[in-house]
Design a protein around this motif. Sequence first.
Motif, PDB file in Angstrom:
ATOM      1  N   ARG A   9       0.839  -1.207   0.000  1.00 15.00           N
ATOM      2  CA  ARG A   9       0.000   0.000   0.000  1.00 15.00           C
ATOM      3  C   ARG A   9       0.874   1.258   0.000  1.00 15.00           C
ATOM      4  O   ARG A   9       0.572   2.245  -0.682  1.00 15.00           O
ATOM      5  CB  ARG A   9      -0.915  -0.008   1.237  1.00 15.00           C
ATOM      6  N   THR A  10       1.980   1.230   0.727  1.00 13.96           N
ATOM      7  CA  THR A  10       2.896   2.370   0.766  1.00 13.96           C
ATOM      8  C   THR A  10       3.443   2.674  -0.627  1.00 13.96           C
ATOM      9  O   THR A  10       3.517   3.834  -1.033  1.00 13.96           O
ATOM     10  CB  THR A  10       4.047   2.104   1.751  1.00 13.96           C
ATOM     11  N   HIS A  11       3.811   1.628  -1.369  1.00  9.91           N
ATOM     12  CA  HIS A  11       4.290   1.834  -2.735  1.00  9.91           C
ATOM     13  C   HIS A  11       3.209   2.485  -3.605  1.00  9.91           C
ATOM     14  O   HIS A  11       3.501   3.360  -4.422  1.00  9.91           O
ATOM     15  CB  HIS A  11       4.724   0.503  -3.361  1.00  9.91           C
ATOM     16  N   VAL A  12       1.971   2.045  -3.442  1.00 11.51           N
ATOM     17  CA  VAL A  12       0.869   2.603  -4.243  1.00 11.51           C
ATOM     18  C   VAL A  12       0.645   4.073  -3.883  1.00 11.51           C
ATOM     19  O   VAL A  12       0.378   4.899  -4.755  1.00 11.51           O
ATOM     20  CB  VAL A  12      -0.418   1.771  -4.066  1.00 11.51           C
ATOM     21  N   GLN A  13       0.773   4.406  -2.606  1.00 12.23           N
ATOM     22  CA  GLN A  13       0.621   5.803  -2.197  1.00 12.23           C
ATOM     23  C   GLN A  13       1.720   6.666  -2.819  1.00 12.23           C
ATOM     24  O   GLN A  13       1.478   7.803  -3.206  1.00 12.23           O
ATOM     25  CB  GLN A  13       0.642   5.916  -0.671  1.00 12.23           C
ATOM     26  N   GLN A  14       2.921   6.103  -2.944  1.00 10.59           N
ATOM     27  CA  GLN A  14       4.042   6.843  -3.531  1.00 10.59           C
ATOM     28  C   GLN A  14       3.990   6.862  -5.060  1.00 10.59           C
ATOM     29  O   GLN A  14       4.525   7.774  -5.681  1.00 10.59           O
ATOM     30  CB  GLN A  14       5.370   6.236  -3.064  1.00 10.59           C
ATOM     31  N   ASN A  15       3.366   5.830  -5.658  1.00  7.77           N
ATOM     32  CA  ASN A  15       3.287   5.709  -7.113  1.00  7.77           C
ATOM     33  C   ASN A  15       1.874   5.277  -7.507  1.00  7.77           C
ATOM     34  O   ASN A  15       1.597   4.095  -7.633  1.00  7.77           O
ATOM     35  CB  ASN A  15       4.318   4.696  -7.621  1.00  7.77           C
ATOM     36  N   PRO A  16       0.966   6.218  -7.722  1.00  8.12           N
ATOM     37  CA  PRO A  16      -0.430   5.900  -8.028  1.00  8.12           C
ATOM     38  C   PRO A  16      -0.622   5.040  -9.285  1.00  8.12           C
ATOM     39  O   PRO A  16      -1.674   4.443  -9.465  1.00  8.12           O
ATOM     40  CB  PRO A  16      -1.091   7.272  -8.189  1.00  8.12           C
ATOM     41  N   ASN A  17       0.404   4.952 -10.159  1.00 10.98           N
ATOM     42  CA  ASN A  17       0.301   4.080 -11.335  1.00 10.98           C
ATOM     43  C   ASN A  17       0.145   2.614 -10.955  1.00 10.98           C
ATOM     44  O   ASN A  17      -0.294   1.802 -11.769  1.00 10.98           O
ATOM     45  CB  ASN A  17       1.521   4.244 -12.250  1.00 10.98           C
ATOM     46  N   THR A  42       3.897  -8.197 -15.396  1.00 10.94           N
ATOM     47  CA  THR A  42       4.573  -8.313 -14.104  1.00 10.94           C
ATOM     48  C   THR A  42       5.975  -7.714 -14.192  1.00 10.94           C
ATOM     49  O   THR A  42       6.391  -6.952 -13.312  1.00 10.94           O
ATOM     50  CB  THR A  42       4.634  -9.776 -13.652  1.00 10.94           C
ATOM     51  N   ASN A  43       6.693  -8.063 -15.254  1.00 12.96           N
ATOM     52  CA  ASN A  43       8.037  -7.502 -15.443  1.00 12.96           C
ATOM     53  C   ASN A  43       7.990  -5.982 -15.569  1.00 12.96           C
ATOM     54  O   ASN A  43       8.872  -5.285 -15.068  1.00 12.96           O
ATOM     55  CB  ASN A  43       8.707  -8.106 -16.676  1.00 12.96           C
ATOM     56  N   ASP A  44       6.964  -5.477 -16.234  1.00 15.47           N
ATOM     57  CA  ASP A  44       6.804  -4.029 -16.382  1.00 15.47           C
ATOM     58  C   ASP A  44       6.641  -3.369 -15.016  1.00 15.47           C
ATOM     59  O   ASP A  44       7.222  -2.304 -14.760  1.00 15.47           O
ATOM     60  CB  ASP A  44       5.606  -3.711 -17.276  1.00 15.47           C
ATOM     61  N   ILE A  45       5.861  -3.996 -14.141  1.00 16.77           N
ATOM     62  CA  ILE A  45       5.689  -3.444 -12.792  1.00 16.77           C
ATOM     63  C   ILE A  45       7.031  -3.385 -12.073  1.00 16.77           C
ATOM     64  O   ILE A  45       7.407  -2.362 -11.503  1.00 16.77           O
ATOM     65  CB  ILE A  45       4.671  -4.268 -11.974  1.00 16.77           C
ATOM     66  N   ILE A  46       7.774  -4.480 -12.120  1.00 20.78           N
ATOM     67  CA  ILE A  46       9.065  -4.535 -11.413  1.00 20.78           C
ATOM     68  C   ILE A  46      10.058  -3.542 -12.017  1.00 20.78           C
ATOM     69  O   ILE A  46      10.701  -2.772 -11.301  1.00 20.78           O
ATOM     70  CB  ILE A  46       9.644  -5.963 -11.437  1.00 20.78           C
ATOM     71  N   ASP A  47      10.171  -3.544 -13.350  1.00 22.62           N
ATOM     72  CA  ASP A  47      11.192  -2.723 -14.004  1.00 22.62           C
ATOM     73  C   ASP A  47      10.846  -1.238 -14.037  1.00 22.62           C
ATOM     74  O   ASP A  47      11.690  -0.396 -13.746  1.00 22.62           O
ATOM     75  CB  ASP A  47      11.423  -3.209 -15.440  1.00 22.62           C
ATOM     76  N   ASN A  48       9.620  -0.918 -14.401  1.00 19.37           N
ATOM     77  CA  ASN A  48       9.261   0.481 -14.633  1.00 19.37           C
ATOM     78  C   ASN A  48       8.619   1.168 -13.441  1.00 19.37           C
ATOM     79  O   ASN A  48       8.836   2.367 -13.242  1.00 19.37           O
ATOM     80  CB  ASN A  48       8.329   0.600 -15.847  1.00 19.37           C
ATOM     81  N   GLN A  49       7.815   0.448 -12.683  1.00 16.62           N
ATOM     82  CA  GLN A  49       7.119   1.075 -11.560  1.00 16.62           C
ATOM     83  C   GLN A  49       7.909   0.947 -10.261  1.00 16.62           C
ATOM     84  O   GLN A  49       7.979   1.885  -9.484  1.00 16.62           O
ATOM     85  CB  GLN A  49       5.719   0.469 -11.382  1.00 16.62           C
ATOM     86  N   MET A  50       8.498  -0.233 -10.053  1.00 15.70           N
ATOM     87  CA  MET A  50       9.222  -0.477  -8.804  1.00 15.70           C
ATOM     88  C   MET A  50      10.715  -0.187  -8.945  1.00 15.70           C
ATOM     89  O   MET A  50      11.463  -0.319  -7.999  1.00 15.70           O
ATOM     90  CB  MET A  50       9.019  -1.932  -8.351  1.00 15.70           C
ATOM     91  N   LYS A  51      11.144   0.166 -10.157  1.00 17.07           N
ATOM     92  CA  LYS A  51      12.557   0.484 -10.435  1.00 17.07           C
ATOM     93  C   LYS A  51      13.489  -0.646  -9.991  1.00 17.07           C
ATOM     94  O   LYS A  51      14.564  -0.407  -9.458  1.00 17.07           O
ATOM     95  CB  LYS A  51      12.975   1.792  -9.765  1.00 17.07           C
ATOM     96  N   GLY A  52      13.023  -1.890 -10.196  1.00 18.57           N
ATOM     97  CA  GLY A  52      13.842  -3.052  -9.875  1.00 18.57           C
ATOM     98  C   GLY A  52      13.816  -3.475  -8.423  1.00 18.57           C
ATOM     99  O   GLY A  52      14.417  -4.481  -8.067  1.00 18.57           O
ATOM    100  N   GLY A 127     -13.731  -2.954   1.550  1.00 13.88           N
ATOM    101  CA  GLY A 127     -12.516  -3.751   1.534  1.00 13.88           C
ATOM    102  C   GLY A 127     -11.245  -2.944   1.504  1.00 13.88           C
ATOM    103  O   GLY A 127     -10.172  -3.464   1.730  1.00 13.88           O
ATOM    104  N   ASN A 128     -11.350  -1.649   1.169  1.00 16.63           N
ATOM    105  CA  ASN A 128     -10.188  -0.764   1.102  1.00 16.63           C
ATOM    106  C   ASN A 128      -9.105  -1.369   0.200  1.00 16.63           C
ATOM    107  O   ASN A 128      -7.941  -1.447   0.541  1.00 16.63           O
ATOM    108  CB  ASN A 128      -9.639  -0.497   2.508  1.00 16.63           C
ATOM    109  N   VAL A 129      -9.533  -1.804  -0.974  1.00 21.58           N
ATOM    110  CA  VAL A 129      -8.669  -2.521  -1.910  1.00 21.58           C
ATOM    111  C   VAL A 129      -7.776  -1.544  -2.668  1.00 21.58           C
ATOM    112  O   VAL A 129      -8.253  -0.527  -3.173  1.00 21.58           O
ATOM    113  CB  VAL A 129      -9.514  -3.345  -2.904  1.00 21.58           C
ATOM    114  N   TRP A 130      -6.508  -1.844  -2.753  1.00 19.85           N
ATOM    115  CA  TRP A 130      -5.551  -1.016  -3.477  1.00 19.85           C
ATOM    116  C   TRP A 130      -4.796  -1.821  -4.517  1.00 19.85           C
ATOM    117  O   TRP A 130      -4.122  -1.264  -5.366  1.00 19.85           O
ATOM    118  CB  TRP A 130      -4.556  -0.376  -2.521  1.00 19.85           C
ATOM    119  N   HIS A 131      -4.846  -3.118  -4.446  1.00 25.69           N
ATOM    120  CA  HIS A 131      -4.067  -3.973  -5.335  1.00 25.69           C
ATOM    121  C   HIS A 131      -4.836  -4.283  -6.572  1.00 25.69           C
ATOM    122  O   HIS A 131      -4.413  -4.763  -7.523  1.00 25.69           O
ATOM    123  CB  HIS A 131      -3.619  -5.231  -4.625  1.00 25.69           C
TER     124      HIS A 131
END
Length: 131
Positions: A9-17, A42-52, A127-131
Amino acid sequence: AFLVPMFTRTHVQQNPNLLGAYTKIEMEFQKTGSPQVVQQMTNDIIDNQMKGETGFRSIIIDVAVDCLEVFSLVDGTTGEVLRGDGKEREVTHLVRFEMETSSGGSKKGERVLGQWKIIDWDDLLEGNVWH
């Protein structure tokens, strides 16, 4: 219990994408039936959103809490019961908890645990769903 891998959830708050990322993957898989598309997303999330960054996950659990409850709304001035009957009733509340974890414990494979947080109560936040 439900495990959300890769981000929190913290990552989503920092990166709304990242909001709804898993829902998008699921919808694409239902449309195409392609595991390769899921892997690419999935790879796009790791590489581009999560910066690895890797090793993060959230644990979500729902707990049913049985209670004896009395409901009365009383006028503080007159003492008149405005709502409820003051009778004890058995009720069950659904409480949703969430904990963020990360890799990097002191032993190989050990996870660093966060604190449990209440993220919803009786589906008041749907449910306060963010994922």
